[in-house]
Scaffold this motif. Sequence first.
Motif, PDB file in Angstrom:
ATOM      1  N   LEU A  14      10.866   5.142   1.442  1.00 29.02           N
ATOM      2  CA  LEU A  14      10.565   4.054   2.422  1.00 29.02           C
ATOM      3  C   LEU A  14      11.185   4.138   3.581  1.00 29.02           C
ATOM      4  O   LEU A  14      12.506   4.367   3.297  1.00 29.02           O
ATOM      5  N   LEU A  15      10.854   4.775   4.753  1.00 33.64           N
ATOM      6  CA  LEU A  15      11.285   4.608   6.282  1.00 33.64           C
ATOM      7  C   LEU A  15      12.763   5.670   6.351  1.00 33.64           C
ATOM      8  O   LEU A  15      13.669   5.616   6.499  1.00 33.64           O
ATOM      9  N   SER A  28       0.345  -1.353   0.203  1.00 37.91           N
ATOM     10  CA  SER A  28       0.283  -0.594  -0.072  1.00 37.91           C
ATOM     11  C   SER A  28       0.983   1.335  -0.616  1.00 37.91           C
ATOM     12  O   SER A  28       1.962   1.438   0.563  1.00 37.91           O
ATOM     13  N   SER A  29       0.704   2.302  -0.681  1.00 43.49           N
ATOM     14  CA  SER A  29       1.043   3.381  -0.887  1.00 43.49           C
ATOM     15  C   SER A  29       1.584   4.035   0.670  1.00 43.49           C
ATOM     16  O   SER A  29       2.009   5.350   0.862  1.00 43.49           O
ATOM     17  N   CYS A  30       0.616   3.615   1.675  1.00 48.23           N
ATOM     18  CA  CYS A  30       0.952   4.354   3.216  1.00 48.23           C
ATOM     19  C   CYS A  30       1.591   3.399   4.322  1.00 48.23           C
ATOM     20  O   CYS A  30       2.711   4.148   4.753  1.00 48.23           O
ATOM     21  N   ILE A  31       2.655   2.678   2.788  1.00 46.32           N
ATOM     22  CA  ILE A  31       4.376   2.744   3.522  1.00 46.32           C
ATOM     23  C   ILE A  31       5.147   4.003   3.917  1.00 46.32           C
ATOM     24  O   ILE A  31       6.137   3.805   4.613  1.00 46.32           O
ATOM     25  N   TYR A  32       4.662   5.236   3.142  1.00 44.10           N
ATOM     26  CA  TYR A  32       5.238   6.056   3.217  1.00 44.10           C
ATOM     27  C   TYR A  32       5.221   7.263   3.985  1.00 44.10           C
ATOM     28  O   TYR A  32       4.144   7.168   4.149  1.00 44.10           O
ATOM     29  N   LEU A  60       5.309   7.454   9.839  1.00 40.46           N
ATOM     30  CA  LEU A  60       4.444   7.273   8.888  1.00 40.46           C
ATOM     31  C   LEU A  60       2.271   7.911   8.799  1.00 40.46           C
ATOM     32  O   LEU A  60       2.315   8.614  10.511  1.00 40.46           O
ATOM     33  N   GLU A  61       1.763   8.268   8.302  1.00 40.86           N
ATOM     34  CA  GLU A  61       0.460   9.026   8.848  1.00 40.86           C
ATOM     35  C   GLU A  61      -0.293   8.416  10.404  1.00 40.86           C
ATOM     36  O   GLU A  61      -0.172   6.644  10.261  1.00 40.86           O
TER      37      GLU A  61
END
Length: 324
Positions: free
Chosen positions: A127-128, A110-114, A132-133
């Motif tokens: 990434l990382l 998912s794009s929520c990993i960013y 996170l949100e």
Amino acid sequence: MSVTKQKRVFVAGHRGMVGSAIVRQLENRDDIELVMRTSSELDLTNQKAVGEFFAEQGIDEVYLAAAKVGGIHANNTYPAEFIYQNLMIESNIIHAAHVNGVQNLLFLGSSCIYPKLAEQPMTESALLTGLLEETNEPYAISKIAGIKLCESYNRQYGRNYRSVMPTNLYGMNDNFHPANSHVIPAIMRRFHEAKLNGDKEVVVWGTGTPMREFLYVDDMAAASVHVMELDDETYQVNTQPMLSHINVGTGLDCTIREMAETMAKVVGFEGDIAFDTTKPDGTPRKLMDVSRLADLGWQYQVSLEEGLSVTYQWFLENQDSFRG
């Protein structure tokens, strides 16, 4: 005359929105024998059951599309379920695939990993690199773990476990629950019911200003098959050992207000659109950098209005049976 052996391909989560779209991509292929199990037939959170399934079935490839998913409200309300179930599903499947000699697997993230405030458009290298949100952090962490599981089995055992990170998806077989769904199905149902009731106004959560990118699910399925079937040399030239995931999206975004206006047009709602600014907006902007996938030979085909129209038609035909 020799007969080519069919690959046995396990689509985990075949009844979900993404899994069912992957099945549509593969079901008419002569070289593939699909293997599917419902949740009542195989509990993917049960390590023993998943291990026995792989040992018995002779699986050649896996599309790991099974997951517990939901919108902002669901992620806020059920964080334990989101992190536990997703960690268990991906851990059980990836490990059992390895133990039983499955060389090829595609993990859907998912794009929520960013990070919440990642530079836009978001590249795979983000990434990382930040926090996170908050509203979907447990889900995001489970998806990051899935990427790292794939990377780790590749690095230690030479597996070919690839990961794709889709932007916001919508389409047939989505979850249209009024509270626990993602933004597009929730708003589609709200507009539809408002039209039937003759309401003069529909209220949308948030300010309407956040920017979002939306991808029709059949495009996502086509991209998944494309990435899975890239030859090793092509794939490896475009990836790195510690940057193995690939963004999937349109590379275009719009405001939530613009999406809602398009939705009203598709559904035929002619009233006003209001925004409840007491509700959370989530991440201010989420746009994927999809240049890497373009370099690998894939681009989206379905526009937002076209995808919403197809989805709404499916919604109308399945109102009595859709999930939620």
